[in-house]
Write an enzyme that holds these catalytic residues in place. Structure first.
Site, short mmCIF file in Angstrom:
data_model
loop_
_atom_site.label_atom_id
_atom_site.label_comp_id
_atom_site.label_asym_id
_atom_site.label_seq_id
_atom_site.Cartn_x
_atom_site.Cartn_y
_atom_site.Cartn_z
N LYS A 17 -3.85 48.30 62.68
CA LYS A 17 -2.88 48.61 61.32
C LYS A 17 -3.70 48.55 60.36
O LYS A 17 -3.82 49.34 59.37
CB LYS A 17 -1.74 48.03 61.39
CG LYS A 17 -0.85 48.02 63.03
CD LYS A 17 0.29 47.09 62.71
CE LYS A 17 0.23 45.73 62.52
NZ LYS A 17 -0.49 44.96 63.88
N ARG A 29 9.38 44.21 61.35
CA ARG A 29 8.96 43.44 62.63
C ARG A 29 10.15 43.14 63.54
O ARG A 29 9.82 42.72 64.55
CB ARG A 29 8.10 42.34 62.27
CG ARG A 29 6.62 42.66 62.48
CD ARG A 29 5.94 41.32 62.06
NE ARG A 29 4.82 41.10 62.90
CZ ARG A 29 3.46 41.12 62.22
NH1 ARG A 29 3.43 41.90 60.80
NH2 ARG A 29 2.62 40.64 62.65
N ARG A 89 -12.65 38.64 65.29
CA ARG A 89 -12.42 39.09 63.81
C ARG A 89 -12.68 38.08 63.07
O ARG A 89 -12.45 37.03 63.24
CB ARG A 89 -10.97 39.63 63.76
CG ARG A 89 -10.75 40.11 62.32
CD ARG A 89 -9.39 40.65 62.18
NE ARG A 89 -8.16 39.63 62.62
CZ ARG A 89 -7.21 40.06 62.58
NH1 ARG A 89 -6.60 41.38 62.02
NH2 ARG A 89 -5.97 39.39 62.98
N ARG A 109 -9.29 33.72 60.65
CA ARG A 109 -7.86 33.51 60.44
C ARG A 109 -7.37 32.30 61.60
O ARG A 109 -7.60 32.35 62.76
CB ARG A 109 -6.99 34.72 60.74
CG ARG A 109 -6.88 35.65 59.55
CD ARG A 109 -6.15 36.74 59.68
NE ARG A 109 -5.19 36.98 60.58
CZ ARG A 109 -4.36 37.97 60.68
NH1 ARG A 109 -4.70 39.18 60.15
NH2 ARG A 109 -3.15 38.11 61.30
N ARG A 134 1.47 35.55 69.83
CA ARG A 134 1.71 36.75 68.99
C ARG A 134 1.95 37.86 69.72
O ARG A 134 3.13 39.03 69.50
CB ARG A 134 0.39 36.94 68.13
CG ARG A 134 0.51 35.81 66.89
CD ARG A 134 -0.97 35.73 66.14
NE ARG A 134 -1.03 37.16 65.37
CZ ARG A 134 -2.21 37.46 65.12
NH1 ARG A 134 -3.51 36.71 65.32
NH2 ARG A 134 -2.48 38.50 64.43
P1 AP5 Z 1 -6.93 44.86 62.26
O1 AP5 Z 1 -6.94 46.39 61.73
O2 AP5 Z 1 -7.00 44.01 61.73
O3 AP5 Z 1 -5.60 45.01 63.31
P2 AP5 Z 1 -4.19 44.65 62.63
O4 AP5 Z 1 -3.32 45.55 63.62
O5 AP5 Z 1 -4.03 44.86 61.35
O6 AP5 Z 1 -3.90 43.11 63.18
P3 AP5 Z 1 -3.47 41.82 62.46
O7 AP5 Z 1 -3.76 40.77 63.59
O8 AP5 Z 1 -3.38 41.99 61.12
O9 AP5 Z 1 -1.81 42.19 62.89
P4 AP5 Z 1 -0.68 41.26 62.79
O10 AP5 Z 1 0.21 42.08 62.75
O11 AP5 Z 1 -0.52 40.40 64.20
O12 AP5 Z 1 -0.99 40.25 61.49
P5 AP5 Z 1 -0.41 40.07 59.94
O13 AP5 Z 1 -1.42 39.60 59.38
O14 AP5 Z 1 0.47 41.49 59.80
O15 AP5 Z 1 -8.13 44.93 63.71
C1 AP5 Z 1 -8.18 43.96 64.31
C2 AP5 Z 1 -9.67 43.92 64.78
O16 AP5 Z 1 -10.12 44.84 65.60
C3 AP5 Z 1 -10.80 43.68 63.39
O17 AP5 Z 1 -12.03 43.02 63.94
C4 AP5 Z 1 -11.09 45.37 63.54
O18 AP5 Z 1 -12.41 45.66 63.00
C5 AP5 Z 1 -10.84 45.78 65.05
N1 AP5 Z 1 -10.67 47.23 65.05
C6 AP5 Z 1 -9.75 47.83 64.53
N2 AP5 Z 1 -9.53 49.05 64.92
C7 AP5 Z 1 -10.54 49.22 66.10
C8 AP5 Z 1 -10.99 50.22 66.72
N3 AP5 Z 1 -10.33 51.57 66.76
N4 AP5 Z 1 -11.93 49.92 67.67
C9 AP5 Z 1 -12.60 48.56 68.01
N5 AP5 Z 1 -12.19 47.63 66.89
C10 AP5 Z 1 -11.29 47.93 66.08
O19 AP5 Z 1 0.80 39.28 60.46
C11 AP5 Z 1 0.36 37.70 60.53
C12 AP5 Z 1 1.49 36.94 60.65
O20 AP5 Z 1 2.41 36.96 59.62
C13 AP5 Z 1 2.55 36.99 61.76
O21 AP5 Z 1 2.20 36.73 63.16
C14 AP5 Z 1 3.92 36.52 61.21
O22 AP5 Z 1 3.67 35.11 61.46
C15 AP5 Z 1 3.60 36.77 59.91
N6 AP5 Z 1 4.53 37.97 59.45
C16 AP5 Z 1 3.76 39.30 58.92
N7 AP5 Z 1 4.76 40.29 58.59
C17 AP5 Z 1 5.70 39.70 59.01
C18 AP5 Z 1 7.14 40.16 59.17
N8 AP5 Z 1 7.34 41.54 58.69
N9 AP5 Z 1 7.95 39.44 59.85
C19 AP5 Z 1 7.87 38.25 60.11
N10 AP5 Z 1 6.84 37.55 59.83
C20 AP5 Z 1 5.72 38.34 59.59
#
Ligand code: AP5
Length: 212
Positions: free
Chosen positions: A13, A88, A127, A160, A171
């Site tokens: 994402k 979410r 990552r 992270r 997660r």
């Molecule tokens: P990346 O693009 O970073 O993937 P992502 O889907 O953004 O993953 P995140 O871990 O950031 O998502 P998340 O939703 O768990 O975390 P968030 O920060 O929102 O890619 C991941 C890896 O794969 C990278 O190394 C990349 O290079 C690689 N990659 C990407 N595309 C690829 C491809 N096509 N092929 C190969 N490799 C690829 O949330 C963190 C925490 O915050 C949550 O757990 C929660 O505690 C809190 N939080 C955030 N939002 C909320 C909410 N709305 N409500 C409640 N709590 C929340």
């Protein structure tokens, strides 16, 4: 254009939101990044959110909703925006619909990044992220030239706290229990487009552009 990027942790994402922002100039509203910025600044919200994040749990709905409500009022959101990691939960999605309706706006598309959990552990545990400019790397598929140093800005590149394997498993469970129901929620509104997120990044970006 108001877009929602929906998918499990590591589905790409953030990667695709950054690409689309660079092309269309719609800001990427990543609730995870907002919380991490608050943690770095040691704000009361950041300190409260950290406990949930480090444990792989969701931050309570009311905190997230309040943060987003304030953010979409910023001038850079005037021509559209990309929600990366929000909503979410069903209550977050309902609150979003209400806050947009109050402004005469609506969600245009929800993009589901579909991928098997088995692919995600390797992506997330490898990552690494620059603490200064947010550029993402991967220890195997996209390493930095110098260990721990960002190629782009020279900032420090770290893992992270929630990208350790024990937290990743939690997660993923939280995603399936609390966030996956949003797929049916947006399908019911006729707004869902599903992408095959296992493809290489360029192909995912191509499919994304077609979907919007
Ligand atoms: P990346 O693009 O970073 O993937 P992502 O889907 O953004 O993953 P995140 O871990 O950031 O998502 P998340 O939703 O768990 O975390 P968030 O920060 O929102 O890619 C991941 C890896 O794969 C990278 O190394 C990349 O290079 C690689 N990659 C990407 N595309 C690829 C491809 N096509 N092929 C190969 N490799 C690829 O949330 C963190 C925490 O915050 C949550 O757990 C929660 O505690 C809190 N939080 C955030 N939002 C909320 C909410 N709305 N409500 C409640 N709590 C929340």
């Amino acid at each position: 254009m108001i877009l929602i990027f929906l998918g499990p942790p590591g589905s790409g994402k953030g990667t695709q939101a950054k690409r689309l922002t660079a092309k269309k100039n719609w800001p990427q509203l990543s609730t995870g990044d907002m919380f991490r910025a608050n943690i770095a600044q040691k704000t009361p919200m950041g300190l409260a959110a950290k406990k949930f994040m480090d444990d792989g749990q969701l931050v309570p709905d009311e905190v997230v909703i309040g943060m987003i409500k304030a953010r979409i009022e910023d001038p850079d959101c005037a021509n559209g925006f990309i929600f990366d990691g929000f909503p979410r939960t069903i209550p977050q999605a309902e609150a979003l619909d209400s806050m947009l309706a109050a402004k005469g706006l609506k969600v245009d598309r929800a993009i589901e990044f579909k991928i098997d959990d088995s692919e995600l552990v390797g992506r997330l545990s490898g990552r690494r992220t620059c603490t200064k400019c947010g550029t993402m790397y991967h220890v195997i598929t996209m390493p930095t030239k110098v260990d721990g140093v960002c190629d782009k800005c020279g900032g420090s590149v770290v893992q992270r706290d929630d990208d350790h394997e024990s937290v990743i498993a939690k997660r993923l469970n939280v995603y399936h229990a609390q966030t996956a129901p949003l797929v049916a929620f947006y399908a019911g509104q006729g707004k869902l487009k599903t992408l095959d997120a296992i493809q290489p990044m360029d192909m995912v970006f191509e499919a994304l552009q077609k979907a919007i």
